[in-house]
Scaffold this motif. Sequence first.
Motif, mmCIF file in Angstrom:
data_model
loop_
_atom_site.group_PDB
_atom_site.id
_atom_site.type_symbol
_atom_site.label_atom_id
_atom_site.label_comp_id
_atom_site.label_asym_id
_atom_site.label_seq_id
_atom_site.Cartn_x
_atom_site.Cartn_y
_atom_site.Cartn_z
ATOM 1 N N UNK A 196 53.693 4.452 -11.002
ATOM 2 C CA UNK A 196 53.666 4.541 -9.538
ATOM 3 C C UNK A 196 52.545 3.682 -8.951
ATOM 4 N N UNK A 197 52.118 2.684 -9.703
ATOM 5 C CA UNK A 197 51.015 1.819 -9.276
ATOM 6 C C UNK A 197 51.321 1.171 -7.924
ATOM 7 N N UNK A 198 50.353 1.296 -7.011
ATOM 8 C CA UNK A 198 50.482 0.662 -5.709
ATOM 9 C C UNK A 198 51.315 1.423 -4.702
ATOM 10 N N UNK A 199 51.900 2.552 -5.100
ATOM 11 C CA UNK A 199 52.758 3.324 -4.197
ATOM 12 C C UNK A 199 52.002 4.495 -3.574
ATOM 13 N N UNK A 200 52.142 4.648 -2.272
ATOM 14 C CA UNK A 200 51.614 5.829 -1.612
ATOM 15 C C UNK A 200 52.682 6.914 -1.622
ATOM 16 N N UNK A 201 52.251 8.140 -1.797
ATOM 17 C CA UNK A 201 53.238 9.216 -1.809
ATOM 18 C C UNK A 201 52.709 10.450 -2.496
ATOM 19 N N UNK A 202 53.657 11.347 -2.814
ATOM 20 C CA UNK A 202 53.287 12.692 -3.240
ATOM 21 C C UNK A 202 53.496 12.919 -4.739
ATOM 22 N N UNK A 203 52.385 12.849 -5.471
ATOM 23 C CA UNK A 203 52.351 13.241 -6.876
ATOM 24 C C UNK A 203 51.490 14.491 -6.960
ATOM 25 N N UNK A 204 52.022 15.533 -7.576
ATOM 26 C CA UNK A 204 51.310 16.820 -7.599
ATOM 27 C C UNK A 204 51.255 17.380 -9.015
ATOM 28 N N UNK A 205 50.346 18.360 -9.197
ATOM 29 C CA UNK A 205 50.299 19.138 -10.432
ATOM 30 C C UNK A 205 49.603 20.472 -10.163
ATOM 31 N N UNK A 206 50.360 21.463 -9.675
ATOM 32 C CA UNK A 206 49.768 22.752 -9.332
ATOM 33 C C UNK A 206 49.177 23.528 -10.516
ATOM 34 N N UNK A 207 49.655 23.279 -11.744
ATOM 35 C CA UNK A 207 49.011 23.904 -12.894
ATOM 36 C C UNK A 207 49.776 25.013 -13.584
ATOM 37 N N UNK A 208 51.066 25.164 -13.273
ATOM 38 C CA UNK A 208 51.925 26.112 -13.988
ATOM 39 C C UNK A 208 53.262 25.417 -14.203
ATOM 40 N N UNK A 209 53.450 24.857 -15.385
ATOM 41 C CA UNK A 209 54.620 23.994 -15.588
ATOM 42 C C UNK A 209 55.941 24.748 -15.505
ATOM 43 N N UNK A 210 55.972 26.022 -15.879
ATOM 44 C CA UNK A 210 57.211 26.796 -15.743
ATOM 45 C C UNK A 210 57.622 26.869 -14.274
ATOM 46 N N UNK A 211 56.657 27.161 -13.412
ATOM 47 C CA UNK A 211 56.886 27.203 -11.974
ATOM 48 C C UNK A 211 57.277 25.832 -11.444
ATOM 49 N N UNK A 212 56.562 24.804 -11.877
ATOM 50 C CA UNK A 212 56.807 23.440 -11.398
ATOM 51 C C UNK A 212 58.213 22.961 -11.753
ATOM 52 N N UNK A 213 58.644 23.227 -12.988
ATOM 53 C CA UNK A 213 59.974 22.806 -13.408
ATOM 54 C C UNK A 213 61.061 23.596 -12.689
ATOM 55 N N UNK A 214 60.776 24.859 -12.381
ATOM 56 C CA UNK A 214 61.737 25.667 -11.627
ATOM 57 C C UNK A 214 61.931 25.124 -10.213
ATOM 58 N N UNK A 215 60.878 24.541 -9.649
ATOM 59 C CA UNK A 215 60.986 23.947 -8.315
ATOM 60 C C UNK A 215 61.958 22.774 -8.290
ATOM 61 N N UNK A 216 62.139 22.099 -9.423
ATOM 62 C CA UNK A 216 63.145 21.038 -9.508
ATOM 63 C C UNK A 216 64.534 21.652 -9.318
ATOM 64 N N UNK A 217 64.743 22.830 -9.917
ATOM 65 C CA UNK A 217 66.049 23.492 -9.831
ATOM 66 C C UNK A 217 66.398 23.904 -8.408
ATOM 67 N N UNK A 218 65.403 24.290 -7.628
ATOM 68 C CA UNK A 218 65.690 24.774 -6.268
ATOM 69 C C UNK A 218 65.443 23.729 -5.191
ATOM 70 N N UNK A 219 65.135 22.491 -5.604
ATOM 71 C CA UNK A 219 65.122 21.388 -4.662
ATOM 72 C C UNK A 219 63.833 21.088 -3.941
#
Length: 284
Positions: free
Chosen positions: A194-217
């Motif tokens: 993502x070099x040079x791109x502005x935008x939203x990269x996140x890591x809240x710190x609970x991968x089970x929760x984070x991956x579930x967010x992919x499922x719900x959009x």
Amino acid sequence: MKTNERKMIKIVEGALRQAFVTLQGLSQKEGSQVVGQGKAFGDLSNDIEIQADILLGQVITDFLKENKVNCRLQVEGQKEMLLGPFPAKYYIAVDPLDGSLNFAKKGKTLGLPFSCSIAVFSLNDSKYYFKDVEAAGCMDLRSKDLWLAEKGVGCFLNGIPCYTSGVTKVDIKKGIIIGEMYYPGNRELLCRIFKGERGWLRNPGSSAYEMSLVASGQVDAYICDKQKLDILGMAYLVVKEAGGSIIDFDGNDLGTKEYIFHSQMPVILASTKFLSSEILARIK
């Protein structure tokens, strides 16, 4: 869905709800006490386990025993055990508290996410494969948000069918991508693709929760070069049933991959095959 599989999704839901209730009655000070090394916080070997991990793991084990679930049970931080007669009917993988550091540091706020995940595999062989996950669930232990998935039936968030965002192209100005920041190699990878791109990269710190967010959009994709498999069985079914894509860094769907609880692998979870393919092309 077979009757037994319908029963197992209810078992998953019941176990997750019991974990939530139990954690509400546990003080942060008591739950955050360090009780062992090498059990949690990201690494397979150099990590920490806290009291809440132990307690929730035991609560889920007791719930399965009370409901006479015949299974081989693997809870993070514990040895695999047999519940009921041999041979077992299911293999169940549990991460009782994913995001232990978030729980320990939340103070008097809701804090960053910490969650509990369960995956139920049908047993047809001495080995387990991602395609064998029949039922799975993840609960945000702060909000009580609950993702449940049944093979061939769908994915549900708080009882309502949910789906991925459907995004087909990378655009971190309009959507959110989560990248695991714990591992230096993955941080460097994310900076490169993502070099040079502005935008939203996140890591809240609970991968089970984070991956579930992919499922719900809420999140378009999740990227990790060393994802622990303890929670990946849950994520595989939840995201697939929501219409998403889960591949390794060679572009292979995880379905035919062997599931080994105490191991890691590179993964891309995305809203669509088109999006996972673009991310993979950037990685290559």
